[in-house]
Design an enzyme around this catalytic site. Structure first.
Site, PDB file in Angstrom:
ATOM      1  N   THR A  36      15.382  36.739  21.356  1.00  0.00           N
ATOM      2  CA  THR A  36      14.082  36.628  22.032  1.00  0.00           C
ATOM      3  C   THR A  36      13.695  35.147  22.109  1.00  0.00           C
ATOM      4  O   THR A  36      14.075  34.338  21.262  1.00  0.00           O
ATOM      5  CB  THR A  36      12.985  37.445  21.311  1.00  0.00           C
ATOM      6  OG1 THR A  36      12.663  36.833  20.068  1.00  0.00           O
ATOM      7  CG2 THR A  36      13.399  38.892  21.104  1.00  0.00           C
ATOM      8  N   GLY A  37      12.968  34.816  23.168  1.00  0.00           N
ATOM      9  CA  GLY A  37      12.558  33.424  23.360  1.00  0.00           C
ATOM     10  C   GLY A  37      13.754  32.509  23.540  1.00  0.00           C
ATOM     11  O   GLY A  37      13.859  31.463  22.897  1.00  0.00           O
ATOM     12  N   GLY A  84      13.912  25.802  24.158  1.00  0.00           N
ATOM     13  CA  GLY A  84      13.932  25.421  22.742  1.00  0.00           C
ATOM     14  C   GLY A  84      15.189  25.836  22.000  1.00  0.00           C
ATOM     15  O   GLY A  84      16.294  25.892  22.554  1.00  0.00           O
ATOM     16  N   TYR A 129      -0.969  30.301  12.855  1.00  0.00           N
ATOM     17  CA  TYR A 129       0.488  30.125  12.938  1.00  0.00           C
ATOM     18  C   TYR A 129       1.119  30.407  11.572  1.00  0.00           C
ATOM     19  O   TYR A 129       2.083  31.164  11.461  1.00  0.00           O
ATOM     20  CB  TYR A 129       0.811  28.690  13.382  1.00  0.00           C
ATOM     21  CG  TYR A 129       2.299  28.403  13.478  1.00  0.00           C
ATOM     22  CD1 TYR A 129       3.046  28.862  14.561  1.00  0.00           C
ATOM     23  CD2 TYR A 129       2.960  27.686  12.484  1.00  0.00           C
ATOM     24  CE1 TYR A 129       4.410  28.614  14.648  1.00  0.00           C
ATOM     25  CE2 TYR A 129       4.326  27.429  12.567  1.00  0.00           C
ATOM     26  CZ  TYR A 129       5.043  27.892  13.650  1.00  0.00           C
ATOM     27  OH  TYR A 129       6.405  27.656  13.731  1.00  0.00           O
TER      28      TYR A 129
HETATM   29  N1  LIG Z   1      10.091  23.652  16.769  1.00  0.00           N
HETATM   30  C1  LIG Z   1      10.125  23.593  15.447  1.00  0.00           C
HETATM   31  O1  LIG Z   1      10.248  22.526  14.824  1.00  0.00           O
HETATM   32  C2  LIG Z   1      10.040  24.879  14.642  1.00  0.00           C
HETATM   33  C3  LIG Z   1       9.913  24.780  13.255  1.00  0.00           C
HETATM   34  C4  LIG Z   1       9.855  25.965  12.513  1.00  0.00           C
HETATM   35  C5  LIG Z   1       9.947  27.185  13.162  1.00  0.00           C
HETATM   36  N2  LIG Z   1      10.070  27.232  14.517  1.00  0.00           N
HETATM   37  C6  LIG Z   1      10.139  28.551  15.151  1.00  0.00           C
HETATM   38  O2  LIG Z   1      11.264  28.583  16.012  1.00  0.00           O
HETATM   39  C7  LIG Z   1      11.028  29.503  17.088  1.00  0.00           C
HETATM   40  C8  LIG Z   1      11.358  28.837  18.413  1.00  0.00           C
HETATM   41  O3  LIG Z   1      10.535  27.699  18.560  1.00  0.00           O
HETATM   42  P1  LIG Z   1      10.833  26.530  19.608  1.00  0.00           P
HETATM   43  O4  LIG Z   1      10.367  25.280  18.954  1.00  0.00           O
HETATM   44  O5  LIG Z   1      12.217  26.643  20.110  1.00  0.00           O
HETATM   45  O6  LIG Z   1       9.766  26.909  20.731  1.00  0.00           O
HETATM   46  P2  LIG Z   1       9.746  26.676  22.308  1.00  0.00           P
HETATM   47  O7  LIG Z   1      10.688  25.602  22.729  1.00  0.00           O
HETATM   48  O8  LIG Z   1       8.296  26.555  22.657  1.00  0.00           O
HETATM   49  O9  LIG Z   1      10.330  28.069  22.856  1.00  0.00           O
HETATM   50  C9  LIG Z   1       9.631  29.240  22.626  1.00  0.00           C
HETATM   51  C10 LIG Z   1      10.360  30.406  23.274  1.00  0.00           C
HETATM   52  O10 LIG Z   1       9.556  31.589  23.048  1.00  0.00           O
HETATM   53  C11 LIG Z   1       9.237  32.181  24.299  1.00  0.00           C
HETATM   54  N3  LIG Z   1       7.894  32.741  24.280  1.00  0.00           N
HETATM   55  C12 LIG Z   1       6.738  32.109  23.959  1.00  0.00           C
HETATM   56  N4  LIG Z   1       5.697  32.951  24.096  1.00  0.00           N
HETATM   57  C13 LIG Z   1       6.203  34.135  24.510  1.00  0.00           C
HETATM   58  C14 LIG Z   1       5.626  35.390  24.842  1.00  0.00           C
HETATM   59  N5  LIG Z   1       4.293  35.612  24.818  1.00  0.00           N
HETATM   60  N6  LIG Z   1       6.437  36.391  25.232  1.00  0.00           N
HETATM   61  C15 LIG Z   1       7.775  36.180  25.305  1.00  0.00           C
HETATM   62  N7  LIG Z   1       8.377  35.028  25.014  1.00  0.00           N
HETATM   63  C16 LIG Z   1       7.598  34.005  24.618  1.00  0.00           C
HETATM   64  C17 LIG Z   1       9.370  31.056  25.340  1.00  0.00           C
HETATM   65  O11 LIG Z   1       9.784  31.585  26.577  1.00  0.00           O
HETATM   66  P3  LIG Z   1       8.891  31.652  27.934  1.00  0.00           P
HETATM   67  O12 LIG Z   1       8.101  30.389  28.022  1.00  0.00           O
HETATM   68  O13 LIG Z   1       9.906  31.883  29.002  1.00  0.00           O
HETATM   69  O14 LIG Z   1       8.060  32.845  27.706  1.00  0.00           O
HETATM   70  C18 LIG Z   1      10.518  30.230  24.775  1.00  0.00           C
HETATM   71  O15 LIG Z   1      11.757  30.751  25.183  1.00  0.00           O
HETATM   72  C19 LIG Z   1       9.558  29.919  16.962  1.00  0.00           C
HETATM   73  O16 LIG Z   1       9.468  31.190  16.367  1.00  0.00           O
HETATM   74  C20 LIG Z   1       8.962  28.862  16.052  1.00  0.00           C
HETATM   75  O17 LIG Z   1       7.849  29.326  15.327  1.00  0.00           O
HETATM   76  C21 LIG Z   1      10.110  26.116  15.272  1.00  0.00           C
END
Ligand SMILES: NC(=O)c1ccc[n+]([C@@H]2O[C@H](COP(=O)([O-])OP(=O)(O)OC[C@H]3O[C@@H](n4cnc5c(N)ncnc54)[C@H](OP(=O)(O)O)[C@@H]3O)[C@@H](O)[C@H]2O)c1
Length: 277
Positions: free
Chosen positions: A12-13, A17, A167
């Protein structure tokens, strides 16, 4: 060309990212990848990239803020595949604009609770029969080191709201769920683990309000260890910080808190009838 391994993964997602990187690497490793997100154009691009590298992928669109959409999405997954060896609950939203107010989902839940936690809780339950018939199978919940104990008197944070608190509570909820589910799945051949992929990866979520400190490659390495690493075979109910096993917030190890969260979550997503109050 990727040599197909006959296994199917749902990430998912994965339109952006770290999820996108994980989907690409699973595709290159021979997995059939179900790419998911809200944005069809980006989803189609990820699928095209996986196919261009010799892999197999399809895009499924769903907005996980709505529990009705999660149910429709689970149906779409079941129509697309009769096997699922890997489910990665990765979709998520960050803390949002610090100046912004409390955001709500279409079902009236706090938005981070809905997208980051409840959607994965419901999707996983709906896909368990498929995972069970495909066992050995793995579930990976992409959580975070950003964790805060859930206030059971105000789970939707009507008071003292901040996007950061929302969050953190949603990310800890994923870990409570992981530990509970691991107990339930004991003996089924399905393992479930949670992790913090990496700190401030260079993704949209981070770039919006902060400065990246790590790469999506580092985060993808950590997620793929949980997802396909041979060293994780048979290991379940754990939390990892990157590549290392770690302790989550103390609330994750409190059976009463986990029971409360599970009971409430089953009612909120409609898997059991809500008790009359
Ligand atoms: N970035 C970090 O440093 C970090 C650190 C710790 C944990 N995380 C975790 O890692 C995971 C991925 O984060 P990321 O940094 O890669 O984020 P990102 O680049 O913002 O990507 C988020 C993904 O989730 C999807 N998404 C968001 N809202 C959605 C919704 N309502 N329904 C369906 N899909 C949705 C987006 O797709 P669409 O826009 O196409 O919907 C996108 O594919 C998250 O769970 C985050 O909490 C990230």
């Amino acid at each position: 060309m990727a040599k197909q391994n006959g296994k199917t993964a749902l990430v998912t997602g994965s339109t952006d990212g770290v999820g996108r990187m994980v989907a690409q690497r699973l595709g290159a490793d021979g997995w059939r990848v179900l790419v998911h997100g809200r944005n069809r154009a980006r989803g189609d691009e990820v699928v095209a990239g996986i196919k261009a590298a010799g892999g197999v992928a399809e895009f499924l669109q769903a907005d996980l803020s709505s529990m009705a959409e999660v149910r429709r999405f689970a149906d779409a997954v079941r129509k697309t595949t009769n096997r699922l060896e890997l489910l990665i609950n990765n979709a998520g939203i960050g803390r949002g604009d610090p100046q912004g107010g409390r955001e709500m989902s279409p079902d009236g839940f706090e938005l981070r609770v809905a997208v980051n936690y409840l959607s994965g809780f419901l999707l996983t339950h709906l896909l368990l029969p498929l995972l069970k018939q495909s066992a050995p199978a793995r579930i990976v919940n992409v959580s975070s080191l950003g964790q805060q104990a859930i206030d059971f008197k105000d789970v939707m944070m009507a008071n003292d709201y901040s996007g950061m608190r929302a969050y953190r509570q949603s990310k800890l909820a994923q870990i409570l769920f992981t530990i509970d589910l691991a107990h339930e799945l004991d003996g089924t051949g399905i393992t479930v683990n949670a992790l913090h992929p990496a700190t401030f990866m260079n993704t949209n979520m981070v770039r919006q309000f902060g400065t990246p400190m790590s790469t999506v490659e580092e985060g993808a390495d950590a997620i793929l260890k949980q997802a396909i690493g041979p060293e994780m075979e048979g290991r379940s109910g754990l939390f990892f910080n990157g590549l290392r096993e770690a302790q989550a917030d103390a609330q994750a190890y409190d059976p009463e808190a986990r029971w409360k969260l599970k009971t409430l979550s089953l009612e909120l997503v409609g898997l059991v009838p809500a008790k009359a109050s």
